[in-house]
Design an enzyme around this catalytic site. Sequence first.
Site, mmCIF file in Angstrom:
data_model
loop_
_atom_site.group_PDB
_atom_site.id
_atom_site.type_symbol
_atom_site.label_atom_id
_atom_site.label_comp_id
_atom_site.label_asym_id
_atom_site.label_seq_id
_atom_site.Cartn_x
_atom_site.Cartn_y
_atom_site.Cartn_z
ATOM 1 N N CYS A 48 12.056 4.414 1.143
ATOM 2 C CA CYS A 48 11.390 5.231 2.154
ATOM 3 C C CYS A 48 12.379 5.892 3.106
ATOM 4 O O CYS A 48 12.035 6.846 3.793
ATOM 5 C CB CYS A 48 10.410 4.373 2.953
ATOM 6 S SG CYS A 48 9.141 3.600 1.935
ATOM 7 N N THR A 97 1.671 0.727 2.936
ATOM 8 C CA THR A 97 1.833 1.304 4.273
ATOM 9 C C THR A 97 0.494 1.400 4.997
ATOM 10 O O THR A 97 0.386 1.052 6.181
ATOM 11 C CB THR A 97 2.479 2.700 4.177
ATOM 12 O OG1 THR A 97 3.824 2.564 3.723
ATOM 13 C CG2 THR A 97 2.473 3.408 5.528
#
Length: 383
Positions: free
Chosen positions: A323, A72
Amino acid sequence: MKQVYMDHSATTATDPAVTEAMLPYFSEKYGNPSSLYTIGRQARRAIEEARQHVSDLIGAKKEEIIFTGSGTESDNLAIKGSVLKNRGKGDHIITSSIEHHAVLHTCKYLEKNGFKVTYLPVSKEGIVNPADVEKAITPQTILITIMHANNEIGTIQPIEEIGKIAKEKQITFHTDAVQTAGKIPVNVDALGVSMLSVSAHKIYGPKGVGALYLRKGTAIEPQLHGGGHERNIRSSTENVPGIVGFGKASELAKERLPHESNLTALRDSLIKGVLEIEDSYLNGHPVKRLPNNANFRFSFIEGESMILNLDMKGVAASTGSACSSTSLEPSHVLMAIGLRPEEAHGSLRLTLGRKNTQEDVDYVISVLPDIVKKLRMISPLSR
């Protein structure tokens, strides 16, 4: 009860050899890699050795690897860093509608700060059309970011073709390869990318460490400011144990890459068995998909209920990206390939790993039909 882990796209178990490689850097070789004395130099050498292993995995040069805290962060650094550095040349970004949230949310943030973003559609199999990329380019386009393979449905994108377009138009091109590195061959020159994101915990390495490939000559604006670590691009004292683990995991992944194709046979066996269930369908491309990914949808039931029932049978699976597993919204990926919300909610992702066997596949195929039947009997969606 039998335990079967089939959520390797969410994370993988740390390989024992990786753990062993990391251990000395917690207590024996604990030096700060920026220090000049012996244990500091030991840490620095370990980082540089790991950098070489990560670069070897993706066909890059050692000096083109920037260590980060996650995939990320790598996506954020690549996208924000690139467009902020090149803001004077334009304000337009091209991406796809099925990117990981690390890309989509970053693009949404940039839209709020004056940038324009084109979200390209995909086919019903989840493939981006390179012609759509070329058509979307304007004189203001400064970045193209398209993932190498989708984390939910496993479709592999035509990155090489898009890379040729980006090179011809002289536009910086980033790809999120978190799901592909270590599973299929990844070579930055063959792909034609300027930047590429990878993560350790997807290849049997530790969580909390990632890397960004940054092609020589590609300029980006640092997002963390401080001590000037990682070539003044990512300040922060390096996570030495994590980086060492990433390096070892990359070394092992490269060695074992020829064997990853063995997962294709298991995947196809799984797909064949599951599709024998009435009103079940495969999401994504039947062939152009990761060797370990199988994503299904089942009419008249919800994926969350399947996950809980599979868990009671000892099977770990997911409905999509880890996620967003707590989100009540249907998968943006499944919506983008044309599914209705009720269809998207009935999804199940099974992703295989090194230790999965045909016995595991057979077990899942044996328990899933009864789960589906039971849930349909109590479902208000059922016919």
